[in-house]
Design an enzyme around this catalytic site. Structure first.
Site, PDB file in Angstrom:
ATOM      1  CG  PHE A 116       3.109  -6.398 -40.947  1.00  0.00           C
ATOM      2  CD1 PHE A 116       2.425  -6.687 -42.119  1.00  0.00           C
ATOM      3  CD2 PHE A 116       3.665  -5.136 -40.801  1.00  0.00           C
ATOM      4  CE1 PHE A 116       2.302  -5.743 -43.121  1.00  0.00           C
ATOM      5  CE2 PHE A 116       3.543  -4.186 -41.799  1.00  0.00           C
ATOM      6  CZ  PHE A 116       2.867  -4.487 -42.965  1.00  0.00           C
ATOM      7  CE  LYS A 117       5.338  -4.165 -44.741  1.00  0.00           C
ATOM      8  NZ  LYS A 117       6.299  -3.228 -45.283  1.00  0.00           N
ATOM      9  CG  ASP A 118       9.502 -11.560 -40.796  1.00  0.00           C
ATOM     10  OD1 ASP A 118      10.300 -11.411 -41.743  1.00  0.00           O
ATOM     11  OD2 ASP A 118       9.755 -11.201 -39.634  1.00  0.00           O
TER      12      ASP A 118
END
Length: 476
Positions: A116-118
């Site tokens: 999810f950091k993308d």
């Protein structure tokens, strides 16, 4: 829109300044002077924009409320370059999948590094490159990762003009896949530093370097951790997109369960709720490192030392100092900067804890801000992964399993519960094999990644050694 520090530093800054700065000079975290308020008409318009024009246009509508020092056409172009089907695998960007009985998963892990950091980091790369080119400057990014922030940052920044990345990670405490994603990168502007310690040691070093204002200014130090306001702002968008997909009417409320160690992901939900998004509850799901769950249950915020920070099968949450938590406490205390500074700069430093259980504001965490929490263990993770696979033919990673387990304990009739997916299962293959007896699917582009040559330097948990690495790289 101007931004202030949670610890009371008097200057007010514009978005582009805090984008490159990270921590405030007084050690506080930046927040907007006020949260823009959205009404039913705005929510209806956002719903129409998402369905008719897509995620990038929704992101423009939201980010424009906070960014007024980048021309609108430039900001829209940056967002359109970031949120594409080519990068995120689907035009929906963050599709919602129904699991059971009002429980949904929001898919956030289809980006380049499968986490999810993308969602925020891809935009941060675009923003950094844009602003540095506009100023004719360079930036040395210093970050800490417990697993996914590092690879997301490095993939977003690799090859970017005017940017070097120095990423600290806890030596030997990430999954083999996570390590390989980072350490196999050979780009000359990427520097991996494996710290002999736990994630909190890495995070402490980042904060210590940022607190050395002379060094920070001389070497142009910035950060991509969620202490950077732009990270949180980008994440607000997928809360709105999740709400839109789970509802049909603009007055319908939803709840979110968020696997969390550093409080950044769920802090974005807090911001969305403060703006007026109809969120009933924000449920914080922790693993055995349950600092946040302990606070929301008892009012006591108690950090742990390295020896008391457990190494778990959801390693990205093996954190005992939630750096973003200061932003929420600032709001909880009525934006009292002096009280916030005293808690985080004095009480924590002296005693490693503070206690708000008797404070009149503490009940508002649940009553006014909608927070709840729960805890999950290795046995729970295995059971949840196995159950979701057997009953729904859906494979989830261990962090998402923490979220599903806790979400099931907080379901309310008539209120959709959305669990934010954390990563794809391949990043934690050993735990998946333990749970279901087989390897998860691996995207073709990551075949054999663990066998690639590694480019990493192992260092003790020493601020001066890290500074020396930055200085040496800047000379090259």
């Amino acid at each position: 829109m101007r931004y202030l520090s949670t610890r009371g530093e008097p200057a007010r800054r514009r978005f582009s300044d805090i984008l490159l700065e990270g921590l405030a000079p007084d050690g506080g975290l930046y927040l907007p002077e006020h949260y823009p308020q959205v009404d039913a008409a705005t929510l209806a318009r956002w719903r129409r924009i998402y369905h008719e024009h897509g995620y990038a246009e929704l992101a423009f509508e939201i980010l424009s409320l906070y960014i007024d020092d980048i021309p609108a056409d430039d900001l829209r172009a940056l967002l359109r370059r970031t949120y594409t089907a080519e990068v995120f695998g689907t035009g929906e960007i963050v599709p919602l999948r129904h699991l059971e009985n009002g429980l949904w998963l929001e898919a956030l892990s289809n980006g380049p590094t499968l986490a999810f950091k993308d969602m925020a980091m891809q935009l941060l790369g675009q923003l950094f490159e844009y602003e540095l080119a506009r100023r004719g400057e360079t930036l040395n990014i210093l970050g800490a990762t417990s697993g996914d922030t590092g690879s997301a940052a490095e993939y977003a920044m690799r090859g970017k003009r005017g940017i070097r990345v120095f990423m600290l990670s806890p030596h030997g405490r990430m999954s083999p896949f996570q390590q390989a994603q980072m350490y196999s990168l050979q780009d000359p502007n990427i520097h991996n530093l494996a710290i002999e310690g736990v994630f909190d040691d890495c995070q402490d070093i980042v904060k210590a370097v940022s607190a050395d204002l002379e060094f920070k200014r001389r070497h142009r130090i910035g950060t991509v951790n969620s202490i950077n306001w732009a990270r949180l702002l980008a994440q607000v968008v997928y809360y709105v997109a999740g709400w839109i997909q789970a509802t049909e009417r603009d007055d319908e409320r939803v709840s979110f369960t968020v696997p969390s160690g550093n409080f950044g992901n769920v802090c974005a939900g807090h911001i969305a709720r403060m703006m007026g998004l109809p969120i009933e509850h924000l449920v914080v799901a922790t693993n055995e490192n349950d600092v946040l769950d302990e606070f929301f249950r008892t009012g006591v915020y108690r950090v742990r030392g390295s020896a008391d920070t457990y190494e778990t099968s959801s390693p990205s949450m093996d954190i005992s100092k939630a750096s973003n938590f200061e932003r929420f406490v600032f709001d909880l205390l009525g934006r009292d900067a002096e009280a916030t500074r005293r808690l985080f700069a004095e009480e924590l430093a002296r005693h490693g804890r503070f206690d708000l259980s008797a404070h009149p504001a503490f009940p508002r965490a649940r009553e006014a801000f909608g927070f709840a929490s729960g805890r999950s263990t290795h046995a729970h993770r295995l059971a949840t992964i196995r159950d979701v696979w057997q009953r729904h033919a859906m494979l989830i990673d261990p962090h998402t399993a923490d979220g599903v387990k806790v979400a099931r304990e907080h379901l309310q009739p008539g209120v959709p519960m959305i669990v934010l997916e954390t990563a794809l299962p391949i990043k934690f293959a050993a735990t998946i094999v333990e749970a279901i007896g087989r390897e998860p699917e691996r995207p073709a582009r990551f075949a054999g990644i663990e066998a690639l040559p590694k480019r990493v330097q192992v260092l003790p948990a020493d601020v001066e050694r890290v500074k020396a690495c930055i200085v040496a790289a800047c000379r090259d």
